[in-house]
Design a protein around this motif. Structure first.
Motif, PDB file in Angstrom:
ATOM      1  N   ASP A   1      14.554   0.879  -7.984  1.00  0.00           N
ATOM      2  CA  ASP A   1      14.927  -0.040  -9.063  1.00  0.00           C
ATOM      3  C   ASP A   1      14.541  -1.478  -8.755  1.00  0.00           C
ATOM      4  N   ASN A   2      13.524  -1.648  -7.910  1.00  0.00           N
ATOM      5  CA  ASN A   2      13.101  -2.994  -7.543  1.00  0.00           C
ATOM      6  C   ASN A   2      12.388  -3.652  -8.735  1.00  0.00           C
ATOM      7  N   PRO A   3      12.878  -4.799  -9.204  1.00  0.00           N
ATOM      8  CA  PRO A   3      12.209  -5.439 -10.331  1.00  0.00           C
ATOM      9  C   PRO A   3      11.036  -6.331  -9.924  1.00  0.00           C
ATOM     10  N   PHE A   4      10.877  -6.568  -8.615  1.00  0.00           N
ATOM     11  CA  PHE A   4       9.870  -7.534  -8.174  1.00  0.00           C
ATOM     12  C   PHE A   4       8.507  -6.890  -7.996  1.00  0.00           C
ATOM     13  N   ILE A   5       7.528  -7.536  -8.530  1.00  0.00           N
ATOM     14  CA  ILE A   5       6.136  -7.152  -8.354  1.00  0.00           C
ATOM     15  C   ILE A   5       5.693  -7.683  -6.998  1.00  0.00           C
ATOM     16  N   ALA A   6       4.850  -7.011  -6.244  1.00  0.00           N
ATOM     17  CA  ALA A   6       4.016  -5.904  -6.627  1.00  0.00           C
ATOM     18  C   ALA A   6       4.651  -4.544  -6.335  1.00  0.00           C
ATOM     19  N   GLY A   7       5.867  -4.531  -5.799  1.00  0.00           N
ATOM     20  CA  GLY A   7       6.441  -3.267  -5.343  1.00  0.00           C
ATOM     21  C   GLY A   7       7.272  -2.536  -6.373  1.00  0.00           C
ATOM     22  N   ALA A   8       7.292  -3.019  -7.635  1.00  0.00           N
ATOM     23  CA  ALA A   8       8.157  -2.391  -8.631  1.00  0.00           C
ATOM     24  C   ALA A   8       7.629  -1.023  -9.030  1.00  0.00           C
ATOM     25  N   MET A   9       8.529  -0.059  -9.093  1.00  0.00           N
ATOM     26  CA  MET A   9       8.208   1.228  -9.734  1.00  0.00           C
ATOM     27  C   MET A   9       9.507   1.767 -10.313  1.00  0.00           C
ATOM     28  N   HIS A  10       9.378   2.694 -11.244  1.00  0.00           N
ATOM     29  CA  HIS A  10      10.558   3.246 -11.905  1.00  0.00           C
ATOM     30  C   HIS A  10      10.857   4.585 -11.249  1.00  0.00           C
TER      31      HIS A  10
END
Lengths: 459, 179
Positions: A197-206
């Motif tokens: 649930d990480n909202p930060f790019i570049a590591g965000a994924m659902h």
């Protein structure tokens, strides 16, 4: 008066002078159900689904920003790891999936979309392998797509074969974007214990355990913490560290509350089909002066970030941010801590330039904060094996300490130690750091799986 | 009038105006105030020590028999409660203006708010050597335009006066300044 004058002016000061912002509102969208034997069909479905799900995201956020006067810096999307969806397709070329994501992101008006991802901590399926193979082309031919690969977890151990592959892809991606200083690598993160649930790019994924559509919010606020400390030290120059921690805690509480407020309002306005996910309490610096984690460390009494004491100071900061934030929100998640992306933090860049902050000290600091070796520039001629060694070290810190760590490293083509490359914008200036020249080829070359540590046996 | 009837009447009156307060607290305070004015024998005869009785219709009977609505509308204590509470509490905006003081600054802003149908519930202004800070609390329930439009209108008025104005929904303050 409903509100005390100083209560109002404090919030105004935080917003106007201290860079209080909501760093990102990220909509996580599940793509499960869109897998199809025809890649073309699947890509069209993904694009259409993202357009339909996220079409109101940007206008809603803009309206909330206007009503609440709290700046919301970035609007982003994250999707189910693409390897899971693309694997059903008969084609082994996954670049079109990245292109479909890129177009959908442009159409709904977000600046980045995360989730060109694979989870390979214990092994790789053919789909995972296809996705990793596609990375250099996918990220160099798209603007907004970000990729994250999870190569280890505390439960599974470390997949060194995957790390070796990724090190080669980092080099290939740097070369593919050589004309822009290897900027493609800023969109690629290699993770241990990747959060869902990480909202930060570049590591965000659902993540695959998430609901269909979720709003996650990343709060920032190094500027607010820095100002709090400056005011504290002006009144109490000999303030002790426990009092410092308390002041940071109180500030983190307010910063997080802003994130929670905005997140819930976005969800309320978008309607029932969207759920509120988490607030990620990370101090995320920007290249702006005064919005820096390194400056906080310096304010605490270190001559430069990287000086002896830096790890302890960062530990104090990260812990206080978590404690204050936890109290402020009922749903804390993501990475939550303090980011130290070197190029994105002006004072961190200065510390590297002056020789105060080495790669090894940075690695030690990542043991006590969130993320890891982030936006670190190394010489363009660094070998894939050395990159693999650096990645494996960082990943081991995460696996053994049961925390998330990640590597976003840029071997800047044609640049050597002491040279720099200006990416502009939020990515800042990459100051190339020297790398230990002794070889690790034979170690990482063995490949295989580093077994899960003892801490994994928790049942 | 017997002291308990007075306490009951005052409790009911206070509860109607300050509905969010604990009725037992109102009753106790009223009793203390009145008790200080009355003779000691009469004061001890009416002690608000009986427990509250909650009825099925949602009303409660206080220690001295005043029947009032349950004070469910206590102020929100966490950010996630703000959403529920906002339906019960009037929505408000905080308008802050700063700049060099001159004639008509306050009037121009308040006129704009009045034209938009906003109701100014509180005003606070300080002036230090010609520099003023003005804080207005504006109820939005009677607003005839959107908050965003009100903001634009005030920004325009502020520009004409050469001052700076920031408009924010009260939820921001409620979230950040209240536990």
């Amino acid at each position: 008066m409903f509100w005390q004058r100083d209560e109002v002016t404090e919030i105004l000061r935080m917003i106007e002078n201290e860079h209080l912002d909501i760093r990102t509102v990220t909509m996580g969208v599940s793509l499960r159900g869109l897998a199809h034997p025809s890649a073309e069909h699947a890509c069209a479905a993904i694009r259409e689904h993202l357009q339909r799900t996220a079409d109101q995201l940007v206008p809603t956020i803009d309206a909330i920003q206007a009503d609440y006067a709290v700046p919301i810096t970035n609007k982003r999307l994250s999707v189910t790891p693409i390897a899971l969806i693309a694997e059903s397709a008969q084609s082994s070329d996954y670049v079109p999936f990245a292109q479909a994501m890129d177009r959908a992101a442009a159409e709904v008006g977000v600046d980045y979309i995360g989730g060109f991802s694979a989870l390979v901590q214990k092994g790789m399926t053919p789909g995972d392998r296809n996705l990793i193979d596609a990375i250099p082309r996918a990220l160099s031919t798209t603007e907004r797509v970000c990729s994250s690969i999870n190569v280890a977890t505390t439960r599974a151990g470390i997949n060194v074969d995957a790390i070796n592959l990724m090190a080669a892809q980092v080099k290939a991606l740097a070369e593919a974007t050589a004309d822009q200083g290897g900027i493609g690598c800023a969109k690629l993160v290699i993770f241990a214990n990747i959060p869902d649930d990480n909202p930060f790019i570049a590591g965000a994924m659902h993540g695959i355990g998430e609901a269909a559509t979720v709003i996650n919010v990343g709060v920032s606020g190094p500027g607010v913490v820095l100002s709090t400390l400056k005011r504290l030290f002006r009144h109490q120059p000999r303030c002790r560290l426990d009092e410092v921690a308390d002041a940071i805690k109180r500030t983190a509480f307010k910063v997080t509350r802003a994130g929670e407020l905005i997140g819930r309002e976005v969800v309320r306005r978008l309607g029932d089909r969207v759920r509120f996910g988490v607030v990620d309490l990370s101090l995320a610096p920007t290249p702006a002066i005064g919005d820096s984690v390194a400056e906080i460390l310096e304010e605490l009494g270190l001559q430069r970030a990287g000086a002896p004491g830096s790890t302890a100071a960062l530990a104090l900061l990260t812990d206080a941010v978590k404690k204050g934030g936890m109290m402020a929100s009922s749903a804390v998640g993501g990475l939550s801590g303090a980011f130290i992306p070197v190029s994105e933090d002006a004072a961190m860049v200065a510390a590297v330039r002056e020789g105060a902050l080495s790669l090894e000290k940075l690695e030690a600091m990542t043991a006590v904060c969130s993320v890891g070796l982030d936006m670190v520039a190394v010489p363009g001629d660094t070998s894939a094996a050395t990159l693999a060694g650096i990645i494996t070290d960082e990943i081991a810190i995460g696996v053994v300490n049961n925390k998330t760590t990640a590597v976003r490293i840029i071997p800047v083509p044609g640049k050597g130690p002491g040279e720099s490359f200006d990416y502009g914008g939020l990515l800042g200036v990459a100051q190339v750091q020297p790398v230990n020249s002794f070889s690790c080829d034979r170690f990482v070359g063995r490949g295989g799986q580093i077994p899960a540590p003892l801490t994994s046996l928790r049942n | 009038m017997a002291i308990d009837s007075i306490v009951r009447a005052v409790t009911q009156a206070l509860h109607q105006r300050l509905g969010t307060l604990d009725p037992q607290l109102i009753e106790r305070v009223t009793h203390e105030v009145l008790g200080a004015l009355e003779d000691p024998a009469e004061r001890s005869a009416a002690s608000p020590s009986a427990p509250l009785r909650v009825h099925d219709d949602g009303t409660i009977t206080t220690g001295l028999g005043a029947r009032i609505a349950h004070p469910a509308g206590s102020l929100p204590t966490c950010a996630s409660c703000v959403e529920t509470a906002r339906r019960e509490i009037t929505e408000r905006a905080i308008v802050t203006a700063t700049g060099i003081n001159k004639r008509g600054v306050l009037a121009s802003l308040t006129t704009s708010i009045a034209e938009a149908g906003g109701n100014i519930q509180d005003v606070s202004q300080t002036i230090i050597s010609d520099f003023f800070t003005l804080i207005l609390v504006v109820a939005l329930d009677s607003l005839t335009i959107s908050l965003a439009d009100l903001k634009d209108k005030l920004k325009l008025a502020a520009e004409r006066q050469g001052i700076r104005v920031v408009v924010m929904h009260e939820d921001v303050l409620r979230s950040l300044q209240r536990v």
